[in-house]
Design a protein around this motif. Sequence first.
Motif, PDB file in Angstrom:
ATOM      1  N   VAL A 204      38.420  45.636  51.932  1.00 59.33           N
ATOM      2  CA  VAL A 204      38.664  45.916  50.514  1.00 59.33           C
ATOM      3  C   VAL A 204      38.188  44.779  49.627  1.00 59.33           C
ATOM      4  O   VAL A 204      38.177  43.613  50.031  1.00 59.33           O
ATOM      5  CB  VAL A 204      40.165  46.183  50.245  1.00 59.33           C
ATOM      6  CG1 VAL A 204      40.689  47.330  51.105  1.00 59.33           C
ATOM      7  CG2 VAL A 204      41.008  44.927  50.474  1.00 59.33           C
ATOM      8  N   ILE A 205      37.818  45.156  48.405  1.00 58.34           N
ATOM      9  CA  ILE A 205      37.561  44.194  47.319  1.00 58.34           C
ATOM     10  C   ILE A 205      38.024  44.831  46.011  1.00 58.34           C
ATOM     11  O   ILE A 205      37.702  45.997  45.734  1.00 58.34           O
ATOM     12  CB  ILE A 205      36.076  43.803  47.212  1.00 58.34           C
ATOM     13  CG1 ILE A 205      35.681  42.837  48.322  1.00 58.34           C
ATOM     14  CG2 ILE A 205      35.782  43.143  45.863  1.00 58.34           C
ATOM     15  CD1 ILE A 205      34.257  42.326  48.216  1.00 58.34           C
ATOM     16  N   GLY A 206      38.755  44.063  45.223  1.00 51.50           N
ATOM     17  CA  GLY A 206      39.163  44.527  43.913  1.00 51.50           C
ATOM     18  C   GLY A 206      38.325  43.883  42.824  1.00 51.50           C
ATOM     19  O   GLY A 206      37.824  42.764  42.995  1.00 51.50           O
ATOM     20  N   VAL A 207      38.163  44.581  41.718  1.00 48.20           N
ATOM     21  CA  VAL A 207      37.488  44.052  40.531  1.00 48.20           C
ATOM     22  C   VAL A 207      38.483  44.151  39.379  1.00 48.20           C
ATOM     23  O   VAL A 207      38.907  45.258  39.018  1.00 48.20           O
ATOM     24  CB  VAL A 207      36.201  44.836  40.213  1.00 48.20           C
ATOM     25  CG1 VAL A 207      35.534  44.272  38.972  1.00 48.20           C
ATOM     26  CG2 VAL A 207      35.249  44.823  41.400  1.00 48.20           C
ATOM     27  N   GLU A 208      38.870  43.014  38.819  1.00 48.88           N
ATOM     28  CA  GLU A 208      39.961  42.988  37.848  1.00 48.88           C
ATOM     29  C   GLU A 208      39.686  41.931  36.771  1.00 48.88           C
ATOM     30  O   GLU A 208      39.499  40.751  37.083  1.00 48.88           O
ATOM     31  CB  GLU A 208      41.285  42.673  38.557  1.00 48.88           C
ATOM     32  CG  GLU A 208      42.462  42.399  37.656  1.00 48.88           C
ATOM     33  CD  GLU A 208      42.704  43.509  36.641  1.00 48.88           C
ATOM     34  OE1 GLU A 208      42.769  43.192  35.430  1.00 48.88           O
ATOM     35  OE2 GLU A 208      42.804  44.690  37.040  1.00 48.88           O
ATOM     36  N   PRO A 209      39.644  42.326  35.482  1.00 47.16           N
ATOM     37  CA  PRO A 209      39.335  41.365  34.416  1.00 47.16           C
ATOM     38  C   PRO A 209      40.469  40.409  34.062  1.00 47.16           C
ATOM     39  O   PRO A 209      40.218  39.379  33.439  1.00 47.16           O
ATOM     40  CB  PRO A 209      38.992  42.273  33.231  1.00 47.16           C
ATOM     41  CG  PRO A 209      39.732  43.542  33.493  1.00 47.16           C
ATOM     42  CD  PRO A 209      39.731  43.709  34.981  1.00 47.16           C
ATOM     43  N   ALA A 210      41.716  40.748  34.412  1.00 45.45           N
ATOM     44  CA  ALA A 210      42.846  39.890  34.041  1.00 45.45           C
ATOM     45  C   ALA A 210      43.034  38.791  35.075  1.00 45.45           C
ATOM     46  O   ALA A 210      43.376  39.055  36.233  1.00 45.45           O
ATOM     47  CB  ALA A 210      44.122  40.721  33.916  1.00 45.45           C
TER      48      ALA A 210
END
Length: 419
Positions: free
Chosen positions: A134-140
């Motif tokens: 898994v990999i997440g993409v998150e601006p916060a």
Amino acid sequence: MMSAVSALPVDIKERNTCRLCNKRGLKSVFELPATPLANHFETGPTKLPVYPLIVMLCSNCLHVQLKHVVNPKVLFSHYKYASGTSPVFVEHFSRYAIDEYTRWCEPGSKPFVVECGSNDGTALQQFKALGCRVIGVEPALNLCDIALKQDVPTVNTFFDYNTAWNIFESHGPAKLIVANNVLAHIDELGDVVRAVNKLLDPKGVLIFEVQYVGDLLAKGHVDNIYHEHVSYHALAPLLKFIKTQTLWVVLRVERVPTHGGSIRVTVGNPCLRTAENDATVEKLLHEEQVAAVNGSSVWALLQAKVIRAKLKLRRQLETIYDLDPDETIVGYGAPAKATTLMYAFGLKATDIDYIVDDSPLKQGLYTPGLNIPVKSPDVLLVEKPRYVLVLAWNFAESIIAKWKPLLPNTVFIVPFEGA
């Protein structure tokens, strides 16, 4: 109203074209009182600017969106909502991961899963438990830190073509790309489509959940309208958009109860279509036609529902204070929707003594605009308030089940219930 907008001109703009079909011809169908940004909780009482909440309907494809768009960096660079603080959402994402892994992945495989707007990594934790990479993409940045501490690989940025390219180059194509309660936040959806097309395996699928405008209209849940939600999705306009933007098709759609009513849409290669999944698409399209979800007349009916719900809640609170002006009323839950609800229903800071919320990210802060203090729910065991107004009404069942045995003499008030 407009003077508040002009106070921060760099942070907000008007959009005059449809987000899905890019045509002009938008018309105003609904308006709520202007509010501060719904998740901008402050460390102390603060006077905040308010921004319009005007709902527009596209006369071409019938998509629904807000007239004004706030700079996403202002909204999402530091975010005060974390999925993992809600046991209901943890359970939801656990079932979600199992269902979608079983549906689209080979048994025993270790597919690569990428999440757009991965928040604190709660959903990806469930996929990781199934053996997925898994990999997440998150601006916060604050949420990225939480995810990384929970061993969920996360990239601190917005999900765009460059991000997708970098992930593809370093990890290869994704079997599943998931986007949960995030596509309604994105102004330029075409950018997301291009990113998905770059990163998704030819036999992979994009799965996204968005709040469903059909449920909003049917149930009168106007507090789901706030500045983070620039779009209010129905299936028919989404089908037209996907058809013109990608080589994929909508494979499946499912209605789910989250946020008062959402839809989970699966998009992928036409070779993955089945008659069973096609039937889910046709069924919801038929329901939308019957309910006239994609028209303007239903928004006039929504206004009547709002008035009824507002009057009912106002009568409940006024009756309580008429009996005892010093009575304590506590709010439970400080979700973004609570800001819209309190402004739309004309609540004042004097109507609610304080609010409790399960998230440490909001405890010790003050609500946007009304400056009501937010505390830990532990205070309820000490103060044992007679009345609790459940502002996080979409979790009302679990909240009442948890606290009623501990506060047997407390009356729980749920907005919209029976309105």
